[in-house]
Design a protein around this motif. Structure first.
Motif, mmCIF file in Angstrom:
data_model
loop_
_atom_site.group_PDB
_atom_site.id
_atom_site.type_symbol
_atom_site.label_atom_id
_atom_site.label_comp_id
_atom_site.label_asym_id
_atom_site.label_seq_id
_atom_site.Cartn_x
_atom_site.Cartn_y
_atom_site.Cartn_z
ATOM 1 N N TRP A 4 -63.232 10.293 16.649
ATOM 2 C CA TRP A 4 -63.812 9.329 15.438
ATOM 3 C C TRP A 4 -62.973 9.495 14.228
ATOM 4 C CZ3 TRP A 4 -65.603 10.083 10.581
ATOM 5 C CH2 TRP A 4 -66.684 9.039 10.145
ATOM 6 N N ILE A 5 -62.649 8.268 13.590
ATOM 7 C CA ILE A 5 -61.559 8.311 12.732
ATOM 8 C C ILE A 5 -62.212 7.832 11.322
ATOM 9 C CG2 ILE A 5 -61.080 5.768 12.796
ATOM 10 C CD1 ILE A 5 -58.089 6.489 12.696
ATOM 11 N N SER A 6 -61.792 8.464 10.090
ATOM 12 C CA SER A 6 -62.230 8.297 8.723
ATOM 13 C C SER A 6 -60.908 7.870 8.132
ATOM 14 C CB SER A 6 -62.977 9.459 8.261
ATOM 15 O OG SER A 6 -61.981 10.492 8.089
ATOM 16 N N LEU A 7 -61.018 6.550 7.529
ATOM 17 C CA LEU A 7 -59.767 6.011 6.896
ATOM 18 C C LEU A 7 -60.115 5.659 5.269
ATOM 19 C CD1 LEU A 7 -58.377 3.968 9.532
ATOM 20 C CD2 LEU A 7 -57.362 5.989 8.599
ATOM 21 N N ARG A 27 -63.012 22.468 11.588
ATOM 22 C CA ARG A 27 -62.829 23.160 12.952
ATOM 23 C C ARG A 27 -62.755 21.559 14.067
ATOM 24 N NH1 ARG A 27 -67.617 26.831 14.448
ATOM 25 N NH2 ARG A 27 -68.610 25.040 13.207
ATOM 26 N N GLY A 28 -63.170 20.613 13.772
ATOM 27 C CA GLY A 28 -63.214 19.571 14.658
ATOM 28 C C GLY A 28 -62.544 18.269 13.912
ATOM 29 N N CYS A 29 -61.251 18.760 13.338
ATOM 30 C CA CYS A 29 -60.767 17.711 12.508
ATOM 31 C C CYS A 29 -59.188 17.844 12.632
ATOM 32 C CB CYS A 29 -60.928 17.932 11.107
ATOM 33 S SG CYS A 29 -60.258 16.806 10.002
ATOM 34 N N MET A 30 -58.482 16.733 12.802
ATOM 35 C CA MET A 30 -57.008 16.801 12.493
ATOM 36 C C MET A 30 -56.372 15.626 11.502
ATOM 37 S SD MET A 30 -54.227 16.012 15.620
ATOM 38 C CE MET A 30 -54.242 17.525 16.263
ATOM 39 N N SER A 31 -55.666 16.236 10.584
ATOM 40 C CA SER A 31 -55.375 14.976 9.539
ATOM 41 C C SER A 31 -54.431 14.108 10.182
ATOM 42 C CB SER A 31 -54.729 15.854 8.627
ATOM 43 O OG SER A 31 -55.555 16.724 7.613
ATOM 44 N N LEU A 32 -54.140 12.987 9.532
ATOM 45 C CA LEU A 32 -53.344 11.926 10.098
ATOM 46 C C LEU A 32 -52.275 11.781 8.986
ATOM 47 C CD1 LEU A 32 -56.169 9.351 11.156
ATOM 48 C CD2 LEU A 32 -54.446 10.626 12.535
ATOM 49 N N ILE A 33 -50.968 11.456 9.585
ATOM 50 C CA ILE A 33 -50.016 10.932 8.841
ATOM 51 C C ILE A 33 -49.072 9.863 9.316
ATOM 52 C CG2 ILE A 33 -49.555 13.437 7.631
ATOM 53 C CD1 ILE A 33 -47.195 13.734 9.746
ATOM 54 N N GLY A 34 -48.285 9.249 8.614
ATOM 55 C CA GLY A 34 -47.704 7.944 9.129
ATOM 56 C C GLY A 34 -48.376 6.981 9.506
ATOM 57 N N TYR A 35 -49.715 6.516 8.989
ATOM 58 C CA TYR A 35 -50.522 5.538 9.397
ATOM 59 C C TYR A 35 -50.282 4.292 8.661
ATOM 60 C CZ TYR A 35 -52.593 7.810 5.286
ATOM 61 O OH TYR A 35 -52.698 8.512 4.122
ATOM 62 N N ASP A 36 -49.281 4.070 7.779
ATOM 63 C CA ASP A 36 -49.060 3.084 6.770
ATOM 64 C C ASP A 36 -48.636 1.794 7.680
ATOM 65 O OD1 ASP A 36 -49.359 4.592 4.503
ATOM 66 O OD2 ASP A 36 -47.383 4.892 4.192
ATOM 67 N N HIS A 37 -48.104 2.071 8.837
ATOM 68 C CA HIS A 37 -47.825 0.714 9.608
ATOM 69 C C HIS A 37 -48.832 0.270 10.574
ATOM 70 C CE1 HIS A 37 -47.420 4.073 12.351
ATOM 71 N NE2 HIS A 37 -47.586 3.386 13.288
ATOM 72 N N ARG A 72 -56.541 19.719 7.104
ATOM 73 C CA ARG A 72 -55.796 20.881 7.532
ATOM 74 C C ARG A 72 -54.244 20.435 7.792
ATOM 75 N NH1 ARG A 72 -57.483 23.130 12.814
ATOM 76 N NH2 ARG A 72 -59.441 23.051 11.704
ATOM 77 N N ASN A 73 -53.260 21.352 7.783
ATOM 78 C CA ASN A 73 -51.835 21.066 7.890
ATOM 79 C C ASN A 73 -51.638 20.488 9.172
ATOM 80 O OD1 ASN A 73 -50.991 21.583 5.238
ATOM 81 N ND2 ASN A 73 -50.623 23.806 5.604
ATOM 82 N N LEU A 74 -52.147 20.874 10.338
ATOM 83 C CA LEU A 74 -51.797 20.410 11.258
ATOM 84 C C LEU A 74 -52.436 18.832 11.498
ATOM 85 C CD1 LEU A 74 -51.268 20.823 14.618
ATOM 86 C CD2 LEU A 74 -53.890 20.942 15.094
ATOM 87 N N ALA A 75 -51.507 18.048 11.739
ATOM 88 C CA ALA A 75 -51.817 16.556 11.619
ATOM 89 C C ALA A 75 -51.240 15.745 12.901
ATOM 90 C CB ALA A 75 -50.808 16.131 10.479
ATOM 91 N N LEU A 76 -51.630 14.602 13.007
ATOM 92 C CA LEU A 76 -51.195 13.595 13.980
ATOM 93 C C LEU A 76 -50.297 12.547 13.293
ATOM 94 C CD1 LEU A 76 -51.051 12.860 17.241
ATOM 95 C CD2 LEU A 76 -52.925 11.278 16.644
ATOM 96 N N GLU A 77 -49.029 12.481 13.777
ATOM 97 C CA GLU A 77 -48.292 11.272 12.997
ATOM 98 C C GLU A 77 -48.530 10.013 13.946
ATOM 99 O OE1 GLU A 77 -43.768 10.284 11.751
ATOM 100 O OE2 GLU A 77 -44.335 12.401 12.458
ATOM 101 N N LEU A 78 -49.471 8.933 13.621
ATOM 102 C CA LEU A 78 -49.972 8.077 14.453
ATOM 103 C C LEU A 78 -48.357 7.162 15.172
ATOM 104 C CD1 LEU A 78 -52.921 6.704 12.667
ATOM 105 C CD2 LEU A 78 -52.966 7.716 14.774
#
Length: 84
Positions: A4-7, A27-37, A72-78
């Motif tokens: 599920w995504i929150s933007l 605990r159920g979250c992963m941050s996003l980076i690189g979503y500008d594109h 969190r610091n753990l992130a998915l670079e989209l």
């Protein structure tokens, strides 16, 4: 991964489900980076999505970057995100 995504505002995260987001249960979250594109993120906000990308262990670069709303610091670079 499917999540599920929150933007909204500074909050750019993937969550196991909307309930985790509402409770801010990181605990159920992963941050996003690189979503500008990613085109038209407003249509994806609050939806279940399939996201692909590169997992980054320290997305704040050892404290050099302040990421407001990050869970969190753990992130998915989209690379790609599509509704499920």
């Amino acid at each position: 991964m499917e999540a599920w995504i929150s933007l909204a505002d500074e909050d750019h995260n993937l969550w196991l489900d909307a309930g985790d987001h509402e409770r801010w249960d990181t605990r159920g979250c992963m941050s996003l980076i690189g979503y500008d594109h990613v085109p038209d993120t407003s249509s994806l906000n609050g939806k279940r999505v399939r996201a692909t990308g590169v997992v980054r262990n320290d997305a704040s670069l050892n404290g050099w970057i302040i990421r407001l709303g990050a869970c969190r610091n753990l992130a998915l670079e989209l690379v790609k995100v599509v509704p499920v």
